[in-house]
Design a protein around this motif. Sequence first.
Motif, mmCIF file in Angstrom:
data_model
loop_
_atom_site.group_PDB
_atom_site.id
_atom_site.type_symbol
_atom_site.label_atom_id
_atom_site.label_comp_id
_atom_site.label_asym_id
_atom_site.label_seq_id
_atom_site.Cartn_x
_atom_site.Cartn_y
_atom_site.Cartn_z
ATOM 1 N N LYS A 17 16.593 -6.381 7.168
ATOM 2 C CA LYS A 17 16.564 -7.036 8.477
ATOM 3 C C LYS A 17 15.145 -7.068 9.031
ATOM 4 O O LYS A 17 14.751 -8.008 9.713
ATOM 5 N N ASN A 18 14.400 -6.015 8.762
ATOM 6 C CA ASN A 18 13.006 -5.932 9.210
ATOM 7 C C ASN A 18 12.110 -5.722 7.995
ATOM 8 O O ASN A 18 12.514 -5.088 7.015
ATOM 9 N N PRO A 19 10.860 -6.221 8.036
ATOM 10 C CA PRO A 19 9.946 -6.043 6.894
ATOM 11 C C PRO A 19 9.703 -4.560 6.625
ATOM 12 O O PRO A 19 9.573 -3.764 7.556
ATOM 13 N N ILE A 20 9.647 -4.198 5.341
ATOM 14 C CA ILE A 20 9.342 -2.801 4.997
ATOM 15 C C ILE A 20 7.847 -2.609 4.772
ATOM 16 O O ILE A 20 7.381 -1.493 4.586
ATOM 17 N N ILE A 21 7.093 -3.709 4.773
ATOM 18 C CA ILE A 21 5.640 -3.664 4.602
ATOM 19 C C ILE A 21 4.986 -4.150 5.888
ATOM 20 O O ILE A 21 5.395 -5.158 6.463
ATOM 21 N N THR A 22 3.966 -3.435 6.350
ATOM 22 C CA THR A 22 3.290 -3.807 7.594
ATOM 23 C C THR A 22 2.102 -4.731 7.293
ATOM 24 O O THR A 22 1.676 -4.867 6.149
ATOM 25 N N GLN A 316 10.348 6.960 7.471
ATOM 26 C CA GLN A 316 9.960 7.831 8.595
ATOM 27 C C GLN A 316 8.571 7.468 9.108
ATOM 28 O O GLN A 316 8.333 7.425 10.320
ATOM 29 N N VAL A 317 7.639 7.190 8.184
ATOM 30 C CA VAL A 317 6.275 6.802 8.577
ATOM 31 C C VAL A 317 6.316 5.470 9.311
ATOM 32 O O VAL A 317 5.667 5.296 10.344
ATOM 33 N N LYS A 318 7.075 4.521 8.785
ATOM 34 C CA LYS A 318 7.142 3.183 9.388
ATOM 35 C C LYS A 318 7.737 3.237 10.791
ATOM 36 O O LYS A 318 7.318 2.522 11.695
ATOM 37 N N GLU A 319 8.738 4.108 10.965
ATOM 38 C CA GLU A 319 9.412 4.209 12.265
ATOM 39 C C GLU A 319 8.714 5.188 13.202
ATOM 40 O O GLU A 319 9.232 5.478 14.281
ATOM 41 N N GLU A 320 7.544 5.711 12.772
ATOM 42 C CA GLU A 320 6.780 6.692 13.561
ATOM 43 C C GLU A 320 7.645 7.881 13.962
ATOM 44 O O GLU A 320 7.615 8.356 15.102
ATOM 45 N N SER A 321 8.425 8.359 12.996
ATOM 46 C CA SER A 321 9.302 9.494 13.241
ATOM 47 C C SER A 321 8.481 10.736 13.561
ATOM 48 O O SER A 321 7.363 10.914 13.069
ATOM 49 N N SER A 322 9.053 11.608 14.375
ATOM 50 C CA SER A 322 8.377 12.869 14.697
ATOM 51 C C SER A 322 8.242 13.749 13.459
ATOM 52 O O SER A 322 7.433 14.674 13.424
ATOM 53 N N LYS A 323 9.048 13.455 12.421
ATOM 54 C CA LYS A 323 8.993 14.234 11.186
ATOM 55 C C LYS A 323 7.872 13.783 10.261
ATOM 56 O O LYS A 323 7.686 14.353 9.187
ATOM 57 N N ALA A 324 7.162 12.730 10.641
ATOM 58 C CA ALA A 324 6.103 12.202 9.765
ATOM 59 C C ALA A 324 4.851 11.882 10.571
ATOM 60 O O ALA A 324 4.231 10.843 10.384
ATOM 61 N N LEU A 336 1.446 4.138 2.310
ATOM 62 C CA LEU A 336 2.542 4.261 3.278
ATOM 63 C C LEU A 336 2.349 3.320 4.472
ATOM 64 O O LEU A 336 1.214 2.993 4.835
ATOM 65 N N PRO A 337 3.448 2.915 5.131
ATOM 66 C CA PRO A 337 3.368 1.920 6.215
ATOM 67 C C PRO A 337 3.005 2.536 7.570
ATOM 68 O O PRO A 337 3.822 2.584 8.493
ATOM 69 N N PHE A 338 1.790 3.032 7.678
ATOM 70 C CA PHE A 338 1.337 3.639 8.935
ATOM 71 C C PHE A 338 1.374 2.611 10.069
ATOM 72 O O PHE A 338 1.096 1.431 9.866
ATOM 73 N N GLN A 339 1.707 3.091 11.242
ATOM 74 C CA GLN A 339 1.761 2.224 12.420
ATOM 75 C C GLN A 339 0.615 2.507 13.381
ATOM 76 O O GLN A 339 0.074 1.602 14.013
ATOM 77 N N ASN A 340 0.277 3.798 13.496
ATOM 78 C CA ASN A 340 -0.704 4.205 14.505
ATOM 79 C C ASN A 340 -1.590 5.300 13.920
ATOM 80 O O ASN A 340 -1.625 6.416 14.413
ATOM 81 N N LEU A 341 -2.298 4.955 12.847
ATOM 82 C CA LEU A 341 -3.101 5.942 12.118
ATOM 83 C C LEU A 341 -4.389 6.232 12.883
ATOM 84 O O LEU A 341 -5.189 5.341 13.135
ATOM 85 N N GLY A 342 -4.583 7.519 13.232
ATOM 86 C CA GLY A 342 -5.760 7.882 14.009
ATOM 87 C C GLY A 342 -6.829 8.613 13.220
ATOM 88 O O GLY A 342 -8.016 8.523 13.535
ATOM 89 N N LEU A 343 -6.412 9.361 12.184
ATOM 90 C CA LEU A 343 -7.356 10.196 11.439
ATOM 91 C C LEU A 343 -6.968 10.233 9.967
ATOM 92 O O LEU A 343 -5.789 10.349 9.625
ATOM 93 N N ILE A 344 -7.971 10.124 9.098
ATOM 94 C CA ILE A 344 -7.778 10.342 7.656
ATOM 95 C C ILE A 344 -8.708 11.464 7.225
ATOM 96 O O ILE A 344 -9.924 11.389 7.424
ATOM 97 N N VAL A 345 -8.128 12.514 6.652
ATOM 98 C CA VAL A 345 -8.902 13.621 6.087
ATOM 99 C C VAL A 345 -8.809 13.516 4.570
ATOM 100 O O VAL A 345 -7.710 13.490 4.013
ATOM 101 N N VAL A 346 -9.957 13.421 3.892
ATOM 102 C CA VAL A 346 -9.988 13.395 2.426
ATOM 103 C C VAL A 346 -10.580 14.727 1.971
ATOM 104 O O VAL A 346 -11.794 14.917 2.000
#
Length: 760
Positions: A17-22, A316-324, A336-346
Amino acid sequence: KKPLHYETKPILHIVDKNPIITENQWRLFEFIASYYLTPLGLVVKAALPGSFMLQHETYLVLNNEQNLENISLTDDEYLVTEALELQKMLSIKDLEKFLPKKKIIGIINSLIEKGAIKTLQEIKEKYRPKTEIYIQIHENYLGQNLDNLLDSLAKKAPKQYRLLMNFFKIQRQGKPVLRKILLQESGISSSVLKALVNKGILYEIKTNVDRINFEKASNKAYDLSNIQNQSLNKIIQAFVQEKPVLLHGVTSSGKTEIYIHLIQKYLDRGQQVLYLVPEIALTTQLVQRLVKIFGNKIAVYHSKYSQQERREIWMQVKEESSKAQIILGARSSLFLPFQNLGLIVVDEEHEVSYKQIQPSPRYNARDMAIVLGRFFNADILLGSATPSVESYFNTQRKKYQLIEITQRFANVKLPYIEVVDLKMAKKKKQTEGNFSRQVIAEIDTTLKQKKQVIVFQNRRGYAPVGQCEDCGHVLECPHCDVSLTLHKHQNKLKCHYCGYSIEKPVICPACGNPSIKYSGFGTEQIQADLIKLFPQHTIDRLDSDTTRGKNSFKNILTKFQNFETDILVGTQMLVKGLDFEHVGLVVVMNADQLLFFPDFRADERSFQMLMQVAGRAGRKKEQGKVLIQTFNPSHPVLQMVLNADYQKMYQTEIQLRKQYFYPPFSRMINFKIKDRNLQKVIDASEWLKKSFDNHFDTVLGPSDALIPRIKNKYIKEILIKLQPSSNLNTQKLKILHILNSFENIAFFKSVEVIIDVDPY
């Protein structure tokens, strides 16, 4: 709008019903496809968990509109139609039971052309949610009705009565009871429960549950030292300039604790955080550490998880779940389908494991993390005790910000490193097997001090070479140009490239004499030697042979962390950021294997690996010790390791790279040309070489690959070096044009060309 050049197929069903890719995901996929010269479909296939891919089954039915008596059929075709008259419908798998597998498709196509059969397609979804069944009592049996029911059951059905009484005993505040707990606690069979459900007294509630759950937070983050606090503040200030930050901190300087405090700031803003690690093994310790602080806000994502588990994390990542809110993962977590990515640590940004080798797309997760961060305008932090030459070079060009920590947490001294001269030890007969007596004595002293030992040998198996002493025959893989490695615990010889294996031969297959001698050593032999030398101690092994199971990493590392293991023998898995409190000694069995590898990054990688493995020693209170066995104690890299001199290593490497036109002063694209026919490989390589020479200044090869034949395919390599200032997209278009012309040559149809952009 209808396409002009092909006929479109009708849409039968909308799957999602909704796209799984952002949108940002798609931008990343397109960038990877373009930059790494990979078909977009392969990128999407690599990114998506397999459970998103729909399965379909093809079924065959007779065409009732056609009279079979009027059709001329072969014996095999008649066999299929006869089976369909009996079964009405058959799958292709069904046909494999009574027809040769290679013939099936041809027979089906022939029957379709003759109009004898039709095909039906059934689409199956791979994903099945995990469910738990809860039991609840029907509201009709509450109050007075319940008393009457219990009286009746006590007389007529005592087992049902006992089960119901257990239900009320377990139930809390009228909530449903988990079915498996009810059966466990009551000790009564499921048939009794089923009888109560059939009577309408109890009913079942099916609930979808997550396959992976972490407990709630139990600890707070440690307070940072003054140096850590200063570094954290510098990182935050550097992010204002919107540049990636390289945190160069010596081993055990507390980089992870800085990451934790930084992550909390982004969680407070309601943003998602991606924490990349190079090796799955690292997630075991990190999960334990992060869960205590962040609880069930963490999701872990890597290839050891099942497709079902990865799909749940994806959603969970796509839906911005509190568990992810925090994703801790290996390189594939980039997709992964991040919605609101603020920081990447490598973390451990220098690690070669960030580079995907096989299959395509052959991307570098560290580099693509920077691209992903730009799409989200996210902050990017690269961390390492031994940064890659490319990343450090970027700090010198002011492309990245550099922040350095030069001392360990709590002022613990860096380990004392000593080189053990194996050549001299053997000359003086001061060795026992693969160990110098000095190393054996140090291990014994460390164990008596109730400390642990790590032994590093970057080769698995027991012995890598088996050779007949009489005729000189070497036991080699028949499909690859490599010797077979002895795995003694399985009594087998194995090829580490194609998986071929045979039972360990008693006699030489060439001359028939029982004179095969095995030389060299791997982790399995080191473990066996140590068991003989220290029989009273527990010795474990960490390599890809012992970590095939889902929880293998965790089990081995947990035992070592809990002091259940005294000595841990391992490959490069051991050197990547693992933190053990009681390690007093680290032994490097053979540094020469690292130092003399035919690669322009051999010295850099040797320095990094030796410094990293040395960093596992003495991380908490007392200074640790490191012993490096080698036949070349005066090698320049070993001298740099002894002095922990990263700057000298960097300056030496950058001068050589500039002199010989290697990255970061050039861009490299490698081409592997593969085919079962050696002459085709030679001809194809020469054709491509001439074509590339017409368009590019620096083309090296064709030359034999490091291993010239793998899985019965011969391999040649061509390397193109490009100026970093040149228009890379224009250069790649030229390459694609040449490859398209190559593919149109009929003689080269079977030849496989593998493109590897930035092959390092």
